[in-house]
Design a protein around this motif. Structure first.
Motif, short mmCIF file in Angstrom:
data_model
loop_
_atom_site.label_atom_id
_atom_site.label_comp_id
_atom_site.label_asym_id
_atom_site.label_seq_id
_atom_site.Cartn_x
_atom_site.Cartn_y
_atom_site.Cartn_z
N VAL A 96 48.80 61.09 32.83
CA VAL A 96 47.70 61.04 33.80
C VAL A 96 47.33 62.44 34.25
O VAL A 96 46.16 62.73 34.49
N PHE A 97 48.32 63.33 34.34
CA PHE A 97 48.09 64.68 34.86
C PHE A 97 48.45 65.73 33.83
O PHE A 97 49.50 65.65 33.18
N VAL A 98 47.57 66.71 33.66
CA VAL A 98 47.84 67.86 32.80
C VAL A 98 47.42 69.12 33.56
O VAL A 98 46.79 69.04 34.62
N ARG A 99 47.78 70.27 32.99
CA ARG A 99 47.37 71.54 33.59
C ARG A 99 46.37 72.21 32.66
O ARG A 99 46.60 72.30 31.45
N ASP A 100 45.24 72.68 33.21
CA ASP A 100 44.26 73.33 32.36
C ASP A 100 44.58 74.82 32.26
O ASP A 100 45.56 75.31 32.82
N LEU A 101 43.76 75.56 31.52
CA LEU A 101 44.03 76.95 31.23
C LEU A 101 43.96 77.82 32.49
O LEU A 101 44.50 78.92 32.52
N CYS A 102 43.29 77.31 33.54
CA CYS A 102 43.23 78.02 34.81
C CYS A 102 44.45 77.74 35.68
O CYS A 102 44.62 78.36 36.73
N GLY A 103 45.27 76.77 35.29
CA GLY A 103 46.42 76.39 36.09
C GLY A 103 46.15 75.23 37.02
O GLY A 103 47.04 74.80 37.75
N ARG A 104 44.93 74.70 37.02
CA ARG A 104 44.62 73.56 37.87
C ARG A 104 45.22 72.28 37.30
O ARG A 104 45.30 72.10 36.09
N VAL A 105 45.58 71.36 38.19
CA VAL A 105 46.06 70.05 37.78
C VAL A 105 44.85 69.14 37.62
O VAL A 105 44.03 69.00 38.53
N ILE A 106 44.75 68.52 36.44
CA ILE A 106 43.58 67.71 36.10
C ILE A 106 44.01 66.27 35.81
O ILE A 106 45.00 66.04 35.10
N HIS A 107 43.29 65.33 36.38
CA HIS A 107 43.47 63.90 36.07
C HIS A 107 42.72 63.62 34.77
O HIS A 107 41.56 64.02 34.62
N THR A 108 43.35 62.95 33.82
CA THR A 108 42.77 62.79 32.49
C THR A 108 41.84 61.59 32.36
O THR A 108 41.46 61.23 31.25
N PRO A 198 44.88 73.70 26.18
CA PRO A 198 44.06 74.92 26.01
C PRO A 198 42.58 74.66 26.31
O PRO A 198 41.70 75.01 25.53
N ARG A 199 42.30 74.03 27.42
CA ARG A 199 40.94 73.71 27.83
C ARG A 199 40.75 74.10 29.29
O ARG A 199 41.72 74.30 30.02
N VAL A 200 39.50 74.21 29.71
CA VAL A 200 39.20 74.45 31.12
C VAL A 200 38.34 73.31 31.63
O VAL A 200 37.56 72.71 30.89
N PHE A 201 38.49 73.05 32.91
CA PHE A 201 37.75 71.96 33.54
C PHE A 201 36.62 72.54 34.39
O PHE A 201 36.80 73.55 35.08
N ALA A 202 35.47 71.89 34.33
CA ALA A 202 34.34 72.28 35.18
C ALA A 202 33.76 71.05 35.84
O ALA A 202 33.56 70.01 35.19
N ARG A 203 33.53 71.14 37.13
CA ARG A 203 32.86 70.06 37.85
C ARG A 203 31.38 70.02 37.49
O ARG A 203 30.83 70.99 36.96
N ARG A 204 30.73 68.93 37.84
CA ARG A 204 29.28 68.86 37.70
C ARG A 204 28.65 69.34 39.01
O ARG A 204 29.08 68.94 40.09
N GLY A 205 27.68 70.23 38.90
CA GLY A 205 27.00 70.75 40.09
C GLY A 205 25.55 71.00 39.78
O GLY A 205 25.21 71.51 38.70
N PRO A 206 24.64 70.67 40.71
CA PRO A 206 23.20 70.80 40.43
C PRO A 206 22.75 72.25 40.24
O PRO A 206 21.75 72.50 39.56
N ASN A 207 23.48 73.20 40.80
CA ASN A 207 23.06 74.60 40.70
C ASN A 207 23.99 75.41 39.81
O ASN A 207 24.01 76.65 39.89
N ALA A 208 24.79 74.72 38.98
CA ALA A 208 25.83 75.41 38.22
C ALA A 208 25.26 76.48 37.29
O ALA A 208 25.77 77.60 37.23
#
Length: 675
Positions: A96-108, A198-208
C-alpha cells in the motif's frame, strides 16, 4: 438483503492504520482483472478515511479493507486453512505504501493492476500520505507481513468441492525435506522498510504548468556563477519546493534523490549515503566524468527539472562513470525458477551475503502488466531465501502491537542495519499441540497452523533457493495469475553468469532424519506424515475449493441489488457506482462459476491450465477438446488424497455477510553523506 458470500472484513481495531487497501476475494470471483469495471469509482473513494467513513464504506460490498497490514491482498480458499470453516488464505499482491525518489511516502491507490505511465510518474489513483493519516506512526516502525506456510491439513480431514462425499487429509510429499516452512510473505524489506521506487509523485494542480515555468525562469535568472546548491540555499529550497509540491509541481530530486549508494559498515549498519543517481526520463545526462563515486551518481546539476501530473521537464546532470554497484562476487538468483515478485534482468539482482552487497539500494517498480516487482539491487525474496531477519520476524508473531494488533512489534535489532541472506540453522516442525494453542487465539498471525521453529544451532540448509513443494500451489496460482508464472519470462541465463547462480538449498541432513523433529501427537496426523514421507505418493491437487451448494454458485446479482436502501447508499456515495458495481459483481460470479465448473467437471482442463499458466477463460476452450476419459481420470486424481475417509454429513460452508461514511510530507533537505 441477500449478500454474496465472502470472508468477513477484519474487525476494526482501537487504533487502526486509517488508509484503504484493495481486497480481492477470489472465493466470490473478485479477480483483480475485473477491477477496470470499478476503476473510476475506486478513484473517488477517500484513501485516508476516518473510522466513521470506513464503517459506512464497509457495508457496500466494495473490494476494499483497511490497510492494517500494509498490503493490497488477494483472498482465496487455500491449503493453509483447508478444513477451517470460513477461514481463507490472504496473500499480498502489492504494498500500500512506497517511497518515491523524493523520499515522500506514497499510497499506491486501489487498482491492483494499474496502468503504468511511460514517464517515471506514478500510476493514476496514487496519493501522497499526509502526516495526519491515522496510524502514520506505524510506517517503518512496525512489521508488515503475511506468511507462506507449508503446513498439512488437520488430521480430522476436510471436505472440498467435487470430492463426492469424501474427506481428505491433504499434505505435500516429503515434508521432512522442506526445513523452511514458515516463510514471510511481504514486499517490505526486512518486514518493515518501505519499497523504494525510481519514480516521483506529482499532485494535480490548476496552476502547475505556470508555476513550473516560473521555477525554471527563476533558475535562468540566477547569477551566472551560482551553482545548483547555492541556488537551492538562496531560494530557501526546502520551503519553496514544498510549496510548489502542494500546488502540483514536484522538483526532480538530483543530489538528494533517494536512490544513492549506501555506505555500509561491517555490522551492516548504514554509515552514510552518496548523492542520488540519474534515472532515465527524469535526468538527462549531459556529461560523464571519471570519479570514485559509483556509476551514475550525480556529481553536478547543470539545470534542475520538474514534473507535473501530465508533464516531465528532465533535469540536466553530470554523472560519474565510476565503478558499477553490481557486485561481481555475489550469487545471483536463478530466474528460470519462480520468483513471482522479481522482474529484474539476469544479474540486476543478487543475493546479499556481505555488507558491500547492500551498497546499491533495492529498487521496485510496476511492470507493464501492472504487477509490482523488484527490478534491481540486493534481492528481497523471503518466500524462497532465508534472511537474518527471518527468525526475528517469526518470533515477532508472539508480540503484536497492543494498540493495532494485526501489526507486529518491530525489534530494534532489525532497525540497526540490513540483514543478509543466511544459511538456515533451525528446522520448522509440525506440532499438533501448537495448532491447538493457536486455535484458542484466532488473531494469532499463524492461527490454524501446526508449524513451529526448532533452533538446532547447526546448518540445516545452506544458502540457496528454497523451492515450494511441486504439489503445493504457489502463493498465486498460475491458472489465476498466468502472468506471474515466470515474472518477466527469464528462462535462459547468459553463459557468462551461469557459474554464479545460487543453487537449490537442499537440506544438509537426510529428510528421514529431519522428519524426526516433527511432533505429530495424534495417530491420524502421524499417519498423514508417514504417508507423505513415502516416495511417489499421490497428494492433493493444486487447488482447494470449499464445497458450496448450487444455490450459492447460481446466485443472481439482481437479488443483491433488489434492496432499494442498498442502491440508495451506493448512489449517495457515487451516482455511477450502482451500475458499475452491478457489472463487477456479475463478472465476479461468472468467473467463480467458471472456476468451479473447470475444477469439478473438467478437471483435466483445469490441471492443464495450472501446469501451463493458462487463464480460466482459455482453459474453458480446452474443456470440450480433451476426451471425457481424461477428465474422469483427473477427477479421480482429485479424490485421492494422502488419506481418505467417509464424510459423516460434511457441512457445507455458509455465506458470511459483509461487515457493517467509514497532509502532506516534508521534502527532505539535501543529503551530504547521510540520509
Amino acid at each position: 438483503m441477500p449478500q454474496l458470500p465472502t470472508a468477513p472484513l477484519t474487525a476494526l481495531p482501537t487504533a487502526p492504520l486509517l488508509a484503504l487497501a484493495g481486497r480481492w476475494d477470489l472465493t466470490v470471483g473478485e479477480h483483480p482483472s475485473h477491477a477496470g469495471l470499478l476503476a473510476e469509482n475506486l478513484a473517488k473513494l477517500p484513501l485516508f478515511p476516518s473510522i466513521e467513513e470506513y464503517a459506512e464504506l464497509a457495508t457496500l460490498g466494495l473490494p476494499i479493507q483497511l490497510a492494517l497490514r500494509g498490503h493490497h491482498t488477494v483472498v482465496d480458499a487455500g491449503p493453509r486453512h483447508a478444513g477451517l470453516p470460513q477461514a481463507w488464505d490472504e496473500l499480498p499482491l502489492a504494498p500500500v505504501f512506497v517511497r518515491d525518489l523524493c523520499g515522500r511516502v506514497i499510497h499506491t491507490g486501489l487498482l491492483p493492476l494499474p496502468t503504468v505511465p511511460q514517464a517515471p510518474l506514478f500510476p493514476a489513483g496514487c496519493a501522497d500520505v499526509p502526516a495526519t493519516m491515522g496510524g502514520a506512526q506505524y510506517l517503518e516502525n512496525a512489521i508488515f507481513t503475511y506468511w507462506t506456510l507449508l503446513d498439512v491439513a488437520p488430521a480430522a480431514g476436510v471436505a472440498g468441492a467435487g470430492l463426492n462425499g469424501h474427506l481428505l487429509r491433504p499434505a505435500y510429499a516429503h515434508p521432512g525435506a522442506y526445513p523452511y516452512k514458515i516463510r514471510p510473505h511481504t514486499f517490505y524489506a526486512d518486514g518493515w522498510r518501505l519499497p523504494q521506487v525510481p519514480r516521483v509523485f506529482a499532485r494535480r494542480g490548476p496552476n502547475a504548468e505556470a508555476l513550473g515555468e516560473a521555477f525554471m525562469h527563476r533558475w535562468a535568472s540566477r547569477p551566472t556563477d551560482q551553482d545548483y546548491e547555492a541556488f537551492y540555499d538562496s531560494v530557501e529550497g526546502e520551503r519553496w519546493y514544498e510549496e510548489l509540491f502542494l500546488e502540483g509541481v514536484t522538483i526532480i530530486p538530483t543530489l538528494e534523490a533517494y536512490n544513492g549508494a549506501f555506505q555500509v559498515g561491517q555490522d551492516y549498519s548504514v554509515q552514510g549515503v552518496e548523492a542520488g543517481r540519474a534515472v532515465p526520463g527524469l535526468h538527462t545526462v549531459v556529461e560523464q566524468r571519471d570519479s570514485p563515486q559509483p556509476q551514475g551518481t550525480i556529481l553536478a546539476v547543470k539545470a534542475p527539472g520538474f514534473v507535473t501530473a501530465a508533464r516531465v521537464v528532465p533535469a540536466q546532470v553530470v554523472v560519474s562513470r565510476g565503478p558499477s554497484l553490481i557486485p561481481g562476487s555475489a550469487l545471483l538468483p536463478n530466474l528460470s525458477l519462480p520468483h513471482p515478485h522479481v522482474a529484474a534482468t539476469w544479474g540486476a539482482c543478487w543475493l546479499p551475503t556481505q555488507p558491500e552487497h547492500f551498497a546499491a539500494p533495492a529498487l521496485w517498480d510496476w511492470q507493464p502488466d501492472g504487477h509490482f516487482c523488484q527490478v534491481s539491487g540486493p534481492l528481497w525474496c523471503p518466500q524462497h531465501y532465508v534472511y537474518g531477519a527471518t527468525m526475528p520476524l517469526i518470533r515477532a508473531t508472539r508480540r503484536p502491537l497492543p494498540e493495532c494488533e494485526p501489526l507486529l512489534q518491530l525489534p530494534e535489532t532489525l532497525k540497526r542495519g540490513f540483514t543478509p541472506v543466511v544459511a538456515q540453522t533451525w528446522y520448522d516442525t509440525l506440532h499438533e499441540r501448537t495448532r491447538q494453542e493457536r486455535d484458542a487465539a484466532p488473531q494469532h498471525p499463524l492461527a490454524g497452523t501446526a508449524l513451529d521453529s526448532l533452533p538446532l544451532a547447526q546448518t540445516i540448509a545452506p544458502i540457496g533457493y528454497h523451492p515450494l513443494p511441486q504439489q503445493w500451489p504457489s502463493p498465486l496460482q498460475s491458472a489465476m495469475f498466468p502472468e506471474m508464472r515466470h515474472q518477466g519470462g527469464h528462462n535462459t541465463c547468459p553463459a557468462e553468469l551461469a557459474g554464479r547462480l545460487a543453487p537449490t538449498a537442499n537440506p544438509a541432513k537426510p529428510a528421514s532424519e529431519l522428519a524426526k523433529h516433527h511432533q505429530a501427537l495424534s495417530e491420524p496426523m502421524r499417519a498423514v506424515l508417514n504417508a507423505a514421507n513415502q516416495a511417489d505418493v499421490s497428494t492433493s491437487p493444486p487447488d482447494w475449493l470449499p464445497e458450496l451448494p448450487a444455490s450459492q454458485l447460481q446466485l443472481n446479482v439482481k437479488r443483491l441489488f433488489a434492496n432499494r436502501h442498498y442502491r440508495a447508499a451506493l448512489t449517495l456515495l457515487d451516482g455511477t457506482l450502482p451500475a458499475a458495481l452491478y457489472r463487477f459483481k456479475e463478472a465476479s460470479l461468472a468467473w467463480r462459476r467458471l472456476r468451479y465448473r473447470l475444477v469439478t467437471k473438467y478437471s483435466a482442463a483445469w490441471l492443464q491450465a495450472e501446469a501451463q499458466g493458462l487463464a480460466p477463460s482459455n482453459a474453458e476452450g480446452l474443456a470440450g477438446v480433451i476426451p471425457e476419459e481424461q477428465h474422469q481420470a483427473a477427477s479421480t486424481l482429485r479424490q485421492q488424497g494422502l488419506t481418505r475417509v467417509p464424510a459423516p454429513n460434511a457441512p457445507a460452508l455458509q455465506p458470511t455477510p459483509h461487515a457493517v461514511k467509514v497532509g502532506k510530507r516534508k521534502l527532505p533537505s539535501k543529503r551530504h553523506g547521510t540520509r
